[in-house]
Write a protein that holds these residues in place. Structure first.
Motif, PDB file in Angstrom:
ATOM      1  N   SER A 210      37.706  31.449  12.589  1.00 49.80           N
ATOM      2  CA  SER A 210      38.825  30.638  12.107  1.00 49.80           C
ATOM      3  C   SER A 210      39.532  31.292  10.929  1.00 49.80           C
ATOM      4  O   SER A 210      40.757  31.193  10.799  1.00 49.80           O
ATOM      5  N   ARG A 215      42.295  28.674  14.477  1.00 49.30           N
ATOM      6  CA  ARG A 215      41.423  27.540  14.754  1.00 49.30           C
ATOM      7  C   ARG A 215      40.834  27.628  16.158  1.00 49.30           C
ATOM      8  O   ARG A 215      41.532  27.925  17.126  1.00 49.30           O
ATOM      9  N   THR A 217      39.579  26.112  19.522  1.00 44.80           N
ATOM     10  CA  THR A 217      39.965  24.900  20.253  1.00 44.80           C
ATOM     11  C   THR A 217      39.012  24.545  21.394  1.00 44.80           C
ATOM     12  O   THR A 217      39.064  23.424  21.906  1.00 44.80           O
ATOM     13  N   GLU A 253      43.353  28.951  19.135  1.00 49.44           N
ATOM     14  CA  GLU A 253      44.613  28.257  19.362  1.00 49.44           C
ATOM     15  C   GLU A 253      45.765  29.176  19.750  1.00 49.44           C
ATOM     16  O   GLU A 253      46.691  28.765  20.437  1.00 49.44           O
ATOM     17  N   GLU A 355      34.770  22.656   5.374  1.00 48.79           N
ATOM     18  CA  GLU A 355      34.617  23.880   6.157  1.00 48.79           C
ATOM     19  C   GLU A 355      33.192  23.980   6.694  1.00 48.79           C
ATOM     20  O   GLU A 355      32.965  24.426   7.819  1.00 48.79           O
ATOM     21  N   LYS A 358      32.859  21.800   9.743  1.00 55.42           N
ATOM     22  CA  LYS A 358      33.419  22.408  10.951  1.00 55.42           C
ATOM     23  C   LYS A 358      32.381  23.303  11.629  1.00 55.42           C
ATOM     24  O   LYS A 358      32.314  23.379  12.853  1.00 55.42           O
ATOM     25  N   GLN A 380      39.887  18.191  15.972  1.00 51.34           N
ATOM     26  CA  GLN A 380      39.958  18.316  14.515  1.00 51.34           C
ATOM     27  C   GLN A 380      39.152  17.181  13.895  1.00 51.34           C
ATOM     28  O   GLN A 380      39.209  16.042  14.359  1.00 51.34           O
TER      29      GLN A 380
END
Length: 387
Positions: A210, A215, A217, A253, A355, A358, A380
């Motif tokens: 990332s 990002r 996906t 992405e 972060e 994620k 997200q």
């Protein structure tokens, strides 16, 4: 010019990673260099107190590295207002409870990854820290590796043209523990204790991909336990209940496809333990822990598939080294200095607990993908924010 003390509660640094990277090569190294220089001529000096369950291990570390303070009482340490940062390098299953207590005590939070065992808890910790008004960060050490810093320089230069794909190879042979001692602790191979290479390494690939490419996906992951039985630190055989290898594909992405093989059951035939190849329309790069090499479009040889004759091309000859063009610090130390400046001076620090959440989310979805044998989208995180 004055020295500003900053007190750090360091919990879990008696383990391999905590001792070597966070204590010795980061905090002790910062102290040995005379602290961190601040604007105006002042110096920021970390003053750690080591916390853990083993009095013997704590005494040994403090005596070896000139640390004055240690404790087996975390609650007492959190009650001391003079120590403003809490750092956690415990095993993952113990982390969330300690971080909650530290946030409630008003401490700034810095911790190893994964920050929790599940996404909901990880996001809860980040939001709890925000509500408490404390600063928070998560270790994302691989972003500070010389090889990846060089790769980032290559990306930012526009060298690749349009990036097409990323291929990552990570791992090495971890001895089973019978005829040679294992290089990793036995809990890594016990799912019930938070072990498994997906939980461990997919968190890394989340922030690497990332931060460098965009990002993530989507994910498809296959895990496995190649070595079903190992021998622990006491010489006792045990069943490996966690995955020791993972074969993962990520959609990014902007159309980039990334595939990472991660294994503790692979013998190394490459330049470094981590190798990342990036291919683009105008050039390619191969980055490791320390080195990065590139091949441009005009230096690409014409390869022709013909298994009936010896290969006439030495493919490695057409790659060039990306120069250092600077001095690289230990990656853990570099991020520690940034976080300490963030706390002391309110300088930006974007690798926060969101972060970290994620990374937990991607690992959790990778495990789900393996269990369900299908692709999964990466939503997200609700409530997450940019630093």
């Amino acid at each position: 010019m004055a020295t500003q003390r900053i007190g750090i509660i360091m919990n879990g640094v008696t383990g391999r990673m905590g001792t070597n990277q966070h204590l010795v090569r980061s905090i002790v190294a910062i102290r040995s260099q005379g602290g961190i220089a601040l604007p105006g001529g002042d110096t920021l000096m970390p003053d750690p107190i080591l916390v853990g369950r083993s009095e013997h291990k704590l005494r040994t570390l403090t005596e070896a590295y000139g640390i004055e303070r240690w404790s087996t009482d975390l609650d007492a340490c959190l009650a001391d207002a003079e120590d403003t940062i809490y750092f956690d390098a415990q095993t993952t299953t113990r982390r969330a409870e300690a971080i909650r207590a530290a946030i409630q005590a008003g401490k700034h939070i810095y911790c190893e990854k994964p920050i929790a065992t599940d996404t909901a808890t990880a996001l809860e910790l980040a939001q709890m820290a925000d509500r408490a008004g404390v600063k928070h960060g998560v270790v994302q050490d691989k972003l500070f590796l010389p090889g990846l810093l060089k790769l980032k320089r290559v990306i930012d230069s526009g060298f690749f043209g349009r990036i097409l794909s990323v291929r990552g190879e990570f791992g090495y042979w971890v001895f089973e523990g019978d005829w040679q001692t294992a290089q990793r602790p036995s809990w890594n191979y016990r799912k019930e204790e938070g072990g498994g290479i997906i939980v461990d390494m997919v968190c890394h690939w989340q922030y690497v991909l990332s931060n460098l490419f965009g990002r993530i996906t989507g994910v498809s992951c296959l895990g496995t336990t190649h070595i079903p039985e190992r021998v622990d630190e006491q010489g006792q055989s045990y069943a490996s209940t966690a995955d020791d290898a993972a074969y993962s594909t990520f959609e990014i992405e902007n159309g980039i496809i990334a595939h990472f093989n991660s294994s503790w059951a692979v013998r190394v035939y490459r330049d470094e333990l981590l190798s990342i190849q990036v291919d683009g329309t105008h050039g390619s790069a191969v980055a490791g822990l320390r080195e990065c090499k590139v091949q441009s479009r005009v230096n690409t040889p014409r390869a022709i598939w013909n298994p009936d004759v010896p290969n006439p091309i030495n493919f490695r000859e057409n790659w060039m080294d990306v120069p250092d063009n600077g001095t690289f610090e230990n990656g853990f130390k570099a991020q520690w200095e940034l976080f300490l400046r963030h706390v002391a001076l309110d300088e930006p620090f974007r690798w926060n607990l969101y972060e970290g959440a994620k990374g937990v989310q991607l690992a959790e979805l990778a495990l789900q993908s393996w269990a369900e044998r299908r692709w999964l989208d990466i939503p997200q995180l609700a409530g997450s924010r940019e630093a």
